[in-house]
Design a protein around this motif. Structure first.
Motif, PDB file in Angstrom:
ATOM      1  N   MET A 116       0.794  -1.241   0.000  1.00 38.38           N
ATOM      2  CA  MET A 116       0.000   0.000   0.000  1.00 38.38           C
ATOM      3  C   MET A 116       0.818   1.278   0.000  1.00 38.38           C
ATOM      4  O   MET A 116       0.283   2.355  -0.264  1.00 38.38           O
ATOM      5  CB  MET A 116      -0.952   0.005   1.204  1.00 38.38           C
TER       6      MET A 116
ATOM      7  N   THR B 170       0.473   3.889  -2.762  1.00 37.73           N
ATOM      8  CA  THR B 170      -0.875   4.416  -2.971  1.00 37.73           C
ATOM      9  C   THR B 170      -1.135   5.628  -2.073  1.00 37.73           C
ATOM     10  O   THR B 170      -0.359   5.925  -1.163  1.00 37.73           O
ATOM     11  CB  THR B 170      -1.939   3.352  -2.674  1.00 37.73           C
ATOM     12  N   LYS B 171      -2.250   6.296  -2.334  1.00 38.01           N
ATOM     13  CA  LYS B 171      -2.657   7.429  -1.511  1.00 38.01           C
ATOM     14  C   LYS B 171      -3.768   7.036  -0.529  1.00 38.01           C
ATOM     15  O   LYS B 171      -4.495   7.881  -0.016  1.00 38.01           O
ATOM     16  CB  LYS B 171      -3.120   8.583  -2.396  1.00 38.01           C
TER      17      LYS B 171
ATOM     18  N   LYS C  42      -3.080   3.653   6.181  1.00 33.81           N
ATOM     19  CA  LYS C  42      -2.507   2.409   5.636  1.00 33.81           C
ATOM     20  C   LYS C  42      -2.193   1.390   6.732  1.00 33.81           C
ATOM     21  O   LYS C  42      -2.446   0.194   6.579  1.00 33.81           O
ATOM     22  CB  LYS C  42      -1.242   2.717   4.846  1.00 33.81           C
TER      23      LYS C  42
END
Length: 203
Positions: free
Chosen positions: A179, A182-183, A187
């Protein structure tokens, strides 16, 4: 019984992830650490955020992390059935994580709360950032989570548990690494929740 405990831990991290979002998002957008370099950017985000929202996020987050702790205890006991020493290491490291990350969660909320209450001025930004820097050491909590995740990963991959070796994917470490690019918000909590959800399906 262990499935219930793991479910509680999973839900705890989901709720904690929601509280992370409550402290990061307002009607004006998402707060990024880079925004703290410029008071106008920081004020833009927090001008539409209620201090009550932050207060609720802090309290809910601590309760959620407390509930999550039972899942770490259960997994540590599971490994302890195979190796008492490593089970104890996992237990100590996970509790180290839970206690300090709870403090970190509150301190991050406190920074935002005081920034709003101090009027979101340049002086307020400087003051809360100084406070944040002086209390940031509690982020060492993640070392405890890393130790827990690595031991669990090694034991599963080595076939020393009753879980299939491929179950090693249900682990905070690989899930979090996937993750990182990713944004996706929260997380860490998502990775932890997925770990416990996967274990629920397999134990």
């Amino acid at each position: 019984m262990i499935k219930v405990v793991l479910l509680i831990a999973c839900m705890g991290h989901i709720v904690c992830g929601i509280t992370d979002c409550m402290m990061a998002y307002s009607r004006s957008g998402r707060f990024e650490f880079s925004d703290a370099k410029d008071n106008e950017n920081m004020r833009k985000v927090f001008s539409t955020m209620s201090s009550k929202q932050i207060e609720l996020a802090m309290m809910m987050g601590v309760v959620a992390l407390f509930l999550s702790s039972f899942g770490y205890i259960a997994v540590s006991q599971k490994i302890g059935d195979v190796s008492e020493i490593w089970g104890c290491v996992m237990l100590v490291s996970s509790m180290f994580f839970i206690v300090l990350i709870s403090a970190h969660h509150v301190l991050c909320g406190a920074v935002e709360w005081f920034y709003i209450k101090l009027g979101m001025t340049e002086d307020a930004r400087i003051t809360v950032l100084e406070f944040f820097k002086k209390t940031a050491f509690v982020a060492v909590a993640y070392i405890g989570l890393l130790i827990f995740a690595v031991i669990l990963f090694v034991f599963v991959v080595a076939g020393k548990t009753d879980l299939p070796r491929w179950a090693c994917i249900f682990n905070t470490l690989p899930l979090f690494l996937v993750m990182i690019p990713t944004k996706i918000p929260a997380k860490g909590n998502i990775a932890n929740a997925l770990m416990f959800f996967g274990l629920i399906m397999l134990v």
